[in-house]
Design a protein around this motif. Sequence first.
Motif, PDB file in Angstrom:
ATOM      1  N   PRO A 127      -6.888 -47.190  34.273  1.00 38.41           N
ATOM      2  CA  PRO A 127      -7.667 -48.311  33.711  1.00 38.41           C
ATOM      3  C   PRO A 127      -8.534 -47.887  32.529  1.00 38.41           C
ATOM      4  N   TRP A 128      -9.086 -46.686  32.580  1.00 38.82           N
ATOM      5  CA  TRP A 128      -9.943 -46.226  31.482  1.00 38.82           C
ATOM      6  C   TRP A 128      -9.112 -45.851  30.251  1.00 38.82           C
ATOM      7  N   VAL A 129      -7.949 -45.255  30.473  1.00 36.47           N
ATOM      8  CA  VAL A 129      -7.086 -44.930  29.334  1.00 36.47           C
ATOM      9  C   VAL A 129      -6.652 -46.218  28.648  1.00 36.47           C
ATOM     10  N   ARG A 130      -6.254 -47.205  29.441  1.00 32.72           N
ATOM     11  CA  ARG A 130      -5.846 -48.490  28.862  1.00 32.72           C
ATOM     12  C   ARG A 130      -7.007 -49.142  28.114  1.00 32.72           C
ATOM     13  N   ARG A 131      -8.200 -49.037  28.673  1.00 32.61           N
ATOM     14  CA  ARG A 131      -9.361 -49.639  28.003  1.00 32.61           C
ATOM     15  C   ARG A 131      -9.627 -48.958  26.652  1.00 32.61           C
ATOM     16  N   ARG A 132      -9.406 -47.651  26.579  1.00 34.35           N
ATOM     17  CA  ARG A 132      -9.605 -46.953  25.299  1.00 34.35           C
ATOM     18  C   ARG A 132      -8.520 -47.343  24.286  1.00 34.35           C
ATOM     19  N   CYS A 133      -7.292 -47.548  24.764  1.00 32.33           N
ATOM     20  CA  CYS A 133      -6.250 -48.048  23.860  1.00 32.33           C
ATOM     21  C   CYS A 133      -6.650 -49.411  23.298  1.00 32.33           C
ATOM     22  N   GLN A 134      -7.194 -50.257  24.156  1.00 30.16           N
ATOM     23  CA  GLN A 134      -7.636 -51.580  23.712  1.00 30.16           C
ATOM     24  C   GLN A 134      -8.807 -51.476  22.742  1.00 30.16           C
ATOM     25  N   ASP A 135      -9.660 -50.487  22.948  1.00 31.22           N
ATOM     26  CA  ASP A 135     -10.775 -50.254  22.025  1.00 31.22           C
ATOM     27  C   ASP A 135     -10.249 -49.910  20.638  1.00 31.22           C
ATOM     28  N   ALA A 136      -9.213 -49.067  20.575  1.00 26.35           N
ATOM     29  CA  ALA A 136      -8.616 -48.714  19.289  1.00 26.35           C
ATOM     30  C   ALA A 136      -7.958 -49.935  18.643  1.00 26.35           C
ATOM     31  N   GLU A 137      -7.284 -50.753  19.437  1.00 25.13           N
ATOM     32  CA  GLU A 137      -6.673 -51.974  18.906  1.00 25.13           C
ATOM     33  C   GLU A 137      -7.737 -52.905  18.323  1.00 25.13           C
ATOM     34  N   ARG A 138      -8.837 -53.057  19.039  1.00 24.91           N
ATOM     35  CA  ARG A 138      -9.911 -53.935  18.539  1.00 24.91           C
ATOM     36  C   ARG A 138     -10.446 -53.424  17.209  1.00 24.91           C
ATOM     37  N   ARG A 139     -10.520 -52.109  17.063  1.00 25.73           N
ATOM     38  CA  ARG A 139     -11.011 -51.568  15.801  1.00 25.73           C
ATOM     39  C   ARG A 139     -10.082 -51.951  14.648  1.00 25.73           C
ATOM     40  N   ILE A 140      -8.796 -51.925  14.905  1.00 27.88           N
ATOM     41  CA  ILE A 140      -7.842 -52.356  13.876  1.00 27.88           C
ATOM     42  C   ILE A 140      -8.108 -53.810  13.501  1.00 27.88           C
ATOM     43  N   GLU A 141      -8.205 -54.652  14.511  1.00 26.85           N
ATOM     44  CA  GLU A 141      -8.357 -56.091  14.270  1.00 26.85           C
ATOM     45  C   GLU A 141      -9.680 -56.422  13.591  1.00 26.85           C
ATOM     46  N   THR A 142     -10.769 -55.871  14.106  1.00 29.40           N
ATOM     47  CA  THR A 142     -12.075 -56.242  13.569  1.00 29.40           C
ATOM     48  C   THR A 142     -12.290 -55.709  12.164  1.00 29.40           C
ATOM     49  N   ARG A 143     -11.802 -54.516  11.901  1.00 30.74           N
ATOM     50  CA  ARG A 143     -11.999 -53.954  10.562  1.00 30.74           C
ATOM     51  C   ARG A 143     -11.117 -54.639   9.521  1.00 30.74           C
ATOM     52  N   LEU A 144      -9.921 -55.012   9.895  1.00 26.52           N
ATOM     53  CA  LEU A 144      -9.088 -55.755   8.959  1.00 26.52           C
ATOM     54  C   LEU A 144      -9.657 -57.157   8.738  1.00 26.52           C
ATOM     55  N   ALA A 145     -10.222 -57.739   9.790  1.00 25.58           N
ATOM     56  CA  ALA A 145     -10.828 -59.065   9.650  1.00 25.58           C
ATOM     57  C   ALA A 145     -12.050 -59.040   8.742  1.00 25.58           C
TER      58      ALA A 145
END
Length: 345
Positions: A127-145
């Motif tokens: 669960p924590w590894v998946r949460r960190r993957c999601q954290d990296a995905e959010r960084r992509i989305e928020t920074r491009l936005a």
Amino acid sequence: MRVGTARAAAVQWVTEHARPDPGFRGAFFSGSTVGLPDDAELSPYSDVDIVVVTADPAPPAKPGKLRFRDALLEVSLLPWGELASADEVLSSYHLAGSFRRDTVVDDPTGRLRELRADVSRRFAERPWVRRRCQDAERRIETRLAAFDASAPFHEQVMSWLFPTGVTTHVLLVAALRNPTVRLRYPAAREVLDAYGQTHLYPELLELLGCARLSAARTGHHLDELARTFDAAAEVARTPFFFSGDITAGARPVAIDGSRYLVERGDHREAVFWIIATFARCHTVLAADAPELHRARLPAFREAVADLGVTSTDDLLRRGEQAIAFLPELRRTAEKILAANPGITG
């Protein structure tokens, strides 16, 4: 230089330069040397990353790269509040890896070692590894936005380049690998090869625009970057968070390290840091030497044009392509998670 010798220099730097600050709350190692044995040879193109924890909620620009006792150090400042709980650290893809092993340099409160014990125990839980993957995905989305089409072109390039490069970090996190900065693309290629997902790597390069870039063209752009880098390092006055990367002392990493990649055949993998450094140099020149900025700008535009980027519209379109790629990236990360023998729970 051995890794242990460089680490000893880092510890001494903390003792002499960080610990006397009244806001000092501790320090720990981070980055590519974490996990390396003391007797390993430190690459001439690498530094030792130290994170200094401070009570200041808004610390000044990081000291960055500096030479101390012949070791190249990279010093960053981290607000104490970002280490408020183990759960927050475990959820942060750029922080958690530093607490997977015993990386604590100085811990006057005892809090860092407590944090390390908790984080290391749960680091590999699914669960924590998946949460960190999601954290990296959010960084992509928020920074491009947050892309600012009114910013100078070199700043626009950085706003597209860095979140696009985080696509590699999603994969590295899933593989329990260090989300390295300069070497993110060769590291991601290794992960994809190891987990039978080699087919995805050309797509990562396509997002960056360098899938078909030749070694000769990359070498040409690196030569132009070297000229721009030397000019920027000489005139730099205005502080930026990356200022330590644009100095004579940082040249072995930014220029020589990129040239080493090109010469060993990893010219496409060198592109990310070449363009990142190019853009940062122009941020320096625009602030401190506008005439030099204008004089060197054609070389930068030529480099990004070889990635298929000549305008703001190109950057916006490429950002959309990165967002559209996320579902496939997520599926691949899940396959790595499922096959990774190091993941528990």
